[in-house]
Design an enzyme around this catalytic site. Sequence first.
Site, PDB file in Angstrom:
ATOM      1  N   HIS A 101       3.970  -8.349  14.012  1.00  0.00           N
ATOM      2  CA  HIS A 101       2.610  -8.223  14.569  1.00  0.00           C
ATOM      3  C   HIS A 101       1.596  -9.135  13.893  1.00  0.00           C
ATOM      4  CE1 HIS A 101       4.057  -5.004  17.003  1.00  0.00           C
ATOM      5  NE2 HIS A 101       4.277  -4.211  15.987  1.00  0.00           N
ATOM      6  N   ARG A 136     -15.461 -11.788  12.189  1.00  0.00           N
ATOM      7  CA  ARG A 136     -15.471 -12.854  11.169  1.00  0.00           C
ATOM      8  C   ARG A 136     -14.856 -14.091  11.782  1.00  0.00           C
ATOM      9  NH1 ARG A 136     -10.006 -12.842  10.759  1.00  0.00           N
ATOM     10  NH2 ARG A 136      -9.041 -10.807  10.906  1.00  0.00           N
ATOM     11  N   LYS A 177     -10.964   0.894  15.262  1.00  0.00           N
ATOM     12  CA  LYS A 177     -10.469   0.564  16.605  1.00  0.00           C
ATOM     13  C   LYS A 177     -10.976   1.576  17.624  1.00  0.00           C
ATOM     14  CE  LYS A 177      -6.135  -1.399  14.850  1.00  0.00           C
ATOM     15  NZ  LYS A 177      -6.272  -2.832  14.814  1.00  0.00           N
TER      16      LYS A 177
END
Length: 497
Positions: A237, A294, A118
Site C-alpha cells: 500500500h 502537505r 479519515k
Amino acid sequence: MRKIHKILVANRGEIALRVMRSAREMGIPTVAVYSEADRRSLHVRYADEAICIGPAPSAESYLRIDKIIGACRLTGADAVHPGYGFLSENATFARKVQEAGIVFIGPSPESIEVMGSKLAAKAAAARYNIPMVPGTPAAIADFEEARLVCRQIGYPVLIKASAGGGGKGMRVIGQEDELPEGMQRAISEAASAFGDGSVFIEKYITSPRHIEIQVLGDQHGNLVYLFERECSVQRRHQKVIEEAPSAILTPEIRAAMGKSAVDVARACGYYGAGTVEFILDEEKNYYFLEMNTRLQVEHPVTEMITGVDLVKEQIKIAAGEKLSFRQENLSITGHAVEVRVYAEDPRNNFLPDTGRLQTYRRPQGPGIRVDDGFEQGMDIPIYYDPMLAKLIAWGKDRAEAIERMKRAIDEYDITGPETTLSFCRFVMEHEAFRSGNFDTNFISRYYTPEVQERAATEEEMDIAAALAVMLSRNDTPQPAGQVTSSQGSKWKVTRRK
Ligand code: ADP
C-alpha cells in the site's frame, strides 16, 4: 500580505534541499535543522544557516517542536516549511508555530486536524456529494453491527484505522468467519500504532487504481486543481512509481475528479498545496479516500507537466498572496514518470541495505530530474527512511518518458548498497505497465526476484547475440574484451544491474 524574510526547513534529505532551492530562487535565505547523524548532509551545507537540534533518532530531533521553534528564534526565521513526513501533518506543530508568530507554510491547523482523521475527512466531504467507497461513515466497535454492514456491502471488506497513514492500519477480510479476529486485531493495532483505536469498514475494491489530484488554494478562497498523478504501482500500500497524467483518464473523468478534489478542499477551508486521493474501480468509478495536507513525495511529476513550482506557490500562499492563475490557465504538457530509488535489496524482499555510497553518479541529459540528498562517499543513515533519490523523467508523451526513464536508470551508477533501480527498470519494461493496463496489485501479481532475473538474463542474451552478429561481420566497434568484461563500468556497456 506578509513578507517572508527567512525560511527554516523542518526536514532533512532531498525534500529539505528541494524546498531550499525554490526559496533561493525567490531570494529568501534558508535555515537547515539537523540531527547529529546529518551533520555533513547536503541540506545542511546548502542552507544559509544550520542548527543542530539533537541526536539521531527523529523523536529527539526532527520531531521536537520546541527545538524547531527555538531554532527559528535563534536565527530569526519568520517562516517554517515542514516538507513531508515528520511534523508536516501535525496540527499541534502548525498551531504552535503560528502562536510563536511564525508563518507555517502549509494549511491551517484546523484543516490538518479534519483531514488527519479519515473519518472526519469523509464527514466533511459528504457535504459536497463526493463519491465514497461503500462502508461505515463512523467508527465501529460492535462486532454484530460490523457483521451486518459487511453482509450489506459484500466481501471482501477492508478494516481501516481512522488515524492510519503510510499504508499502515489496513486489514482485508475475505469472508465472514475472519471478521471477529480481524476486527479485534485491527482495533488493538490501531490503538497501539496511532494512539486511536477507531476503525471503520470499507468495501475492498479488488482491482483499484490509486489516482490523486493535486490542489492549490490561496487564503482568499481561490482553489484550482493541477490534474492527477497515477500512483498504482505500490508495495504494501505504499507508492513506489508515480506518473502524470494517468494513462487511462478521459478528459471528462479528469474534470469530474478535479472538481471533486476542489470540493473536498473547500469542505475544510483549505489553503496551500494539498492532495486529494481517490481510488478508481474497473469501471472507472472514482471514490474519495483521504486528503494529504502537505507536499507529496511525488509532487515533481505534477511540476513537470504543468510548469508550476509547487513550493514557490506554497510560499506565496503562506505569505497571503492570491493565486496568480486560474483553472483555465492550467494545462498538461507531455508526460512525467517518477521512480523512488530506495537503498533496499529487491532480490531480498526489499530489505533495507544501508552503508556507504562507494560510487554515486547521477543520470543527466534531456528531460531528467534527480531530487536527492546524497553524494559519493556518504553513508546512508540507518535512522531514517531509506529513500536515496527520486528520479523523474519527462517526455513529450508517455512512451518517450518511459524510454528516458530506462536510459536514466541505466546511467545511474550506484555501488555500495543495493538499490531498487533494477526493480524500477523491470516495471518500465513490463507489458502491463507499458500498456497502462495495471492496478495496485501490479507488484504482487507480476514481481518476484526470479522474474526480474530472467528478464535481465534475456536482455543480456540479446546483447550477446547482437555482439555475435557484429563480430561475425567483422564489424567490431571496440575491443570485444572491453565490452564483455563483467568488471566494466555501466558507462562502457549499458546493462542492467
Ligand atoms: P494511507 O493513509 O495509509 O496511505 P489510504 O486510505 O490512502 O491509506 O490507502 C492507501 C492504499 O491502500 C491505496 O492507495 C490503495 O492501494 C489501498 N486502499 C485503500 N482503500 C482501499 C479500498 N477500499 N479498496 C482497495 N484498496 C484500498
